[in-house]
Design a protein around this motif. Structure first.
Motif, PDB file in Angstrom:
ATOM      1  N   ALA A 122       3.034   7.653  -4.068  1.00  0.00           N
ATOM      2  CA  ALA A 122       2.630   8.299  -5.308  1.00  0.00           C
ATOM      3  C   ALA A 122       1.725   9.494  -5.021  1.00  0.00           C
ATOM      4  O   ALA A 122       1.874  10.566  -5.606  1.00  0.00           O
ATOM      5  N   ARG A 123       0.820   9.312  -4.072  1.00  0.00           N
ATOM      6  CA  ARG A 123      -0.085  10.410  -3.733  1.00  0.00           C
ATOM      7  C   ARG A 123       0.690  11.596  -3.175  1.00  0.00           C
ATOM      8  O   ARG A 123       0.440  12.745  -3.511  1.00  0.00           O
ATOM      9  N   MET A 124       1.637  11.292  -2.281  1.00  0.00           N
ATOM     10  CA  MET A 124       2.428  12.355  -1.669  1.00  0.00           C
ATOM     11  C   MET A 124       3.208  13.120  -2.732  1.00  0.00           C
ATOM     12  O   MET A 124       3.368  14.322  -2.661  1.00  0.00           O
ATOM     13  N   LEU A 172      -0.221   6.646 -11.500  1.00  0.00           N
ATOM     14  CA  LEU A 172      -0.041   5.501 -10.615  1.00  0.00           C
ATOM     15  C   LEU A 172      -0.363   4.209 -11.362  1.00  0.00           C
ATOM     16  O   LEU A 172       0.364   3.217 -11.297  1.00  0.00           O
ATOM     17  N   ALA A 191       1.249  12.413  -7.741  1.00  0.00           N
ATOM     18  CA  ALA A 191       0.944  11.678  -8.977  1.00  0.00           C
ATOM     19  C   ALA A 191      -0.564  11.619  -9.178  1.00  0.00           C
ATOM     20  O   ALA A 191      -1.328  11.600  -8.217  1.00  0.00           O
ATOM     21  N   THR A 192      -0.969  11.608 -10.433  1.00  0.00           N
ATOM     22  CA  THR A 192      -2.397  11.426 -10.697  1.00  0.00           C
ATOM     23  C   THR A 192      -2.701   9.925 -10.660  1.00  0.00           C
ATOM     24  O   THR A 192      -1.802   9.087 -10.702  1.00  0.00           O
ATOM     25  N   ALA A 193      -3.984   9.622 -10.608  1.00  0.00           N
ATOM     26  CA  ALA A 193      -4.396   8.222 -10.553  1.00  0.00           C
ATOM     27  C   ALA A 193      -3.889   7.466 -11.778  1.00  0.00           C
ATOM     28  O   ALA A 193      -3.436   6.328 -11.699  1.00  0.00           O
ATOM     29  N   TRP A 207       0.818  -1.199   0.000  1.00  0.00           N
ATOM     30  CA  TRP A 207       0.000   0.000   0.000  1.00  0.00           C
ATOM     31  C   TRP A 207       0.859   1.259   0.000  1.00  0.00           C
ATOM     32  O   TRP A 207       0.441   2.329  -0.440  1.00  0.00           O
ATOM     33  N   GLU A 208       2.103   1.135   0.492  1.00  0.00           N
ATOM     34  CA  GLU A 208       2.980   2.305   0.607  1.00  0.00           C
ATOM     35  C   GLU A 208       3.253   2.920  -0.762  1.00  0.00           C
ATOM     36  O   GLU A 208       3.499   4.111  -0.886  1.00  0.00           O
ATOM     37  N   LEU A 209       3.215   2.082  -1.802  1.00  0.00           N
ATOM     38  CA  LEU A 209       3.461   2.591  -3.152  1.00  0.00           C
ATOM     39  C   LEU A 209       2.440   3.669  -3.491  1.00  0.00           C
ATOM     40  O   LEU A 209       2.783   4.740  -3.990  1.00  0.00           O
ATOM     41  N   ASP A 210       1.174   3.388  -3.229  1.00  0.00           N
ATOM     42  CA  ASP A 210       0.118   4.339  -3.540  1.00  0.00           C
ATOM     43  C   ASP A 210       0.294   5.608  -2.732  1.00  0.00           C
ATOM     44  O   ASP A 210       0.151   6.715  -3.227  1.00  0.00           O
ATOM     45  N   GLU A 211       0.639   5.417  -1.441  1.00  0.00           N
ATOM     46  CA  GLU A 211       0.782   6.589  -0.585  1.00  0.00           C
ATOM     47  C   GLU A 211       1.929   7.455  -1.065  1.00  0.00           C
ATOM     48  O   GLU A 211       1.806   8.678  -1.149  1.00  0.00           O
TER      49      GLU A 211
END
Lengths: 283, 307
Positions: free
Chosen positions: A179-181, A189, A184-186, A173-177
């Motif tokens: 990317a969000r930080m 990602l 990055a756009t959806a 899940w850290e990858l998404d976090e």
């Protein structure tokens, strides 16, 4: 020493006692198909285990479309390819998008969508065939190859979404976090992080959809009927129409039809086994 | 990727827990991130839309339309008045009970066999998958031809060995249905053996070693080690196999065509028979009647998988 050797021999014998019947059970219908496809017409029914003069003539007949049943062999082979590839690509697209949205973007109602899809997966496709046939008639799609493609996408995608969701739930899940930080756009990602990590599952799922479409008989013969637009599967079934069908040609065509999926299956076995058997039944 | 394990809890909790984690993070850089959140949600919706479209257009509509076409009680009266329908119902139950149990028991046994690491068992396991890897039309047609009473290889062998004429295999309803079951088992046995093999391989070898030290017999090992850890997988596999068997159209249709005299139909082929006779309402009614058989199994699977 001799006692353990004896034990070794008896276990080997026990295993062979299972292994030999299993081998024959598995191979006989396939060998029979092969035997017929290399036998001359008058030799085919002799009951011999190896033809007197093995021949490739049947395959020549098939490739040159030299029989009434085979008039459109190449067109039908092409149809099978086009439909299978379209189903594979379209299913892959739809189910990857859905799995990403449900698993990573946690779209509202994602759980419901997943359950609906699973429900569709468990209802046997044969029971949906007649309603689907009537529906395609209403949509005016009967006898268009698009109808078969869409029907097969409908049947294939629920399972694909489920397998992809299972796989993508396991990604850290850290990858998404991260990317969000990073802002990055959806889509970034999806493209840069998600897709590369999902490659093994995507291969498994794409292969599954492709094989499902290539192998399909029931929907294909319901939805398509023109000789030039049917798939090879339907063409094979048409041989059954008459008692005096040229069986040696049917078996040769059947062998040609069976080779691509078998080759694909064995080529991607690694992915299929890990991706699909694990997904098929969760204990 | 080694991140404190506390963060890992997030994916296990659906929406609610997720959004709180995300909100905590977005509160730091205030506005732009909050905007990004909503755009992510929007993308989520956009990405499920293709599947939802397919679902509405090719599942909801056909099912609804089918139910609507099957709404007349008269269709059911005519269906129940058709002797073929009752024959089909019995065939279906026999097919599912016999074929599934036989197949799962064989798969259970064979999964033990394929645990062996001998070279020839490894090779055999590759061959063994063939029926599953190859499409069923040519192979079932091959069986159909093997069983042809006049020119088929089976009767030719019987004649050569005994000098007697073999039976007319597919012309006897009992034999024909049994052979359809065999065709079905031939096709799907490899898959279930593979599944159960995966289950067996997950059992730690030490358990068997410890049992051997204690002098346990083969049967005791199976009874007290293999079975307890495989029970749940076996049950799930059996239920799923029942669903798939109920929907197996090819094994019956391609081998017997429902014949002789429509006596070997199963529910999966009966609908197509009525469709060919241009009795769409009967076709759909027969599917509606099959639902009480299928839906409990589907419910069971849904429960299992959404755990």
């Amino acid at each position: 020493m001799s006692r353990s050797a004896l034990k070794l021999v008896t276990t080997e014998a026990k295993l062979l006692l299972i292994g030999i019947p299993v081998f024959f059970w598995t191979i006989i219908p396939i060998y029979h198909m092969f035997l017929f496809s290399i036998s001359a017409k008058d030799q085919a029914t002799s009951g011999r285990l190896w033809p007197k003069d093995p021949t490739w003539r049947n395959f020549e007949f098939v490739f040159q479309q030299k029989h009434f049943y085979l008039d459109h062999f190449w067109a039908q082979l092409g149809n099978s390819f086009i439909i299978a590839i379209s189903v594979g690509v379209l299913t892959l697209f739809i189910s990857t998008c859905a799995a990403f949205a449900i698993s990573r973007l946690k779209v509202r109602g994602g759980r419901t969508v997943m359950n609906l899809a699973l429900f569709t997966y468990f209802i046997p496709a044969a029971f949906l065939a007649v309603p689907m046939y009537k529906t395609m008639g209403n949509y005016g799609l009967l006898n268009h190859q698009l109808s078969l493609v869409l029907a097969m996408v409908t049947i294939a995608s629920p399972y694909c979404i489920w397998v992809l969701k299972q796989a993508s739930d396991k990604l850290p899940w850290e990858l998404d976090e991260a990317a969000r930080m990073d802002g990055a756009t959806a889509l970034q990602l999806f493209r840069l992080v998600y897709l590369p990590l999902m490659v093994p599952s995507l291969v498994a799922v794409g292969t599954y959809a492709l094989l499902l479409a290539w192998n399909e008989y029931l929907y294909a013969f319901l939805l398509l009927s023109r000789d030039t637009s049917v798939t090879l599967a339907v063409a094979l079934g048409n041989f059954l129409a008459a008692d005096d069908s040229p069986w040696e040609l049917l078996m040769a065509t059947g062998l040609i039809y069976a080779l691509p999926p078998a080759a694909i299956y064995y080529a991607f076995k690694r992915y299929m086994v890990s991706g699909l058997t694990a997904g098929a039944v969760k204990s | 990727m080694a991140v404190p394990s506390g963060l890992r809890a997030a994916p296990h909790f659906p929406e609610t827990a997720m959004s709180t984690v995300a909100l905590d993070l977005t509160d730091v850089p205030a506005k732009p991130a909050r905007k990004a959140m909503t755009s992510w949600e929007k993308w989520g919706l956009v990405l499920v839309v293709p599947y939802l479209l397919i679902f509405v257009v090719f599942v909801i509509y056909p099912v609804g339309y089918g139910l609507w076409l099957a709404r007349h009680p008269a269709s059911y009266e005519r269906l129940f008045a058709d002797p073929i329908f009752f024959r089909t119902l019995i065939n279906t139950i026999v097919f599912v009970v016999v074929a599934v149990n036989l197949k799962m028991l064989l798969a259970m046994g064979l999964s033990g066999f394929f645990l062996s690491t001998r070279w020839w068992v490894k090779i055999l396991s590759v061959i063994f998958i063939l029926p599953w890897a190859v499409p069923s039309i040519p192979t079932i047609l091959s069986m159909r031809f093997m069983l042809n009473p006049e020119w088929g290889v089976v009767n030719a062998l019987i004649y050569r060995l005994t000098g007697l004429d073999g039976p007319n295999w597919l012309n006897d309803p009992m034999l024909a249905l049994s052979l359809s079951m065999l065709a079905h088992i031939w096709k799907s046995l490899p898959f279930w053996t593979l599944i159960l093999l995966a289950g067996r391989m997950a059992i730690p070898a030490e358990q068997y070693e410890a049992a051997s030290v204690d002098g346990a017999s083969m049967w005791q090992k199976f009874r007290f080690i293999t079975w307890p850890s495989m029970r749940s997988l076996f049950l799930t596999s059996t239920i799923l196999s029942m669903i798939w068997t109920l929907g197996d159209f090819n094994s019956v249709y391609l081998l017997t065509g429902g014949g002789p005299a429509d006596l070997t139909h199963v529910l999966a082929t009966l609908g197509i028979r009525y469709l060919r006779l241009d009795q769409v309402d009967l076709s759909l009614a027969s599917i509606v009647v099959a639902l009480p058989l299928v839906l409990p199994l589907v419910y069971f699977m849904m429960k299992r998988l959404s755990k």
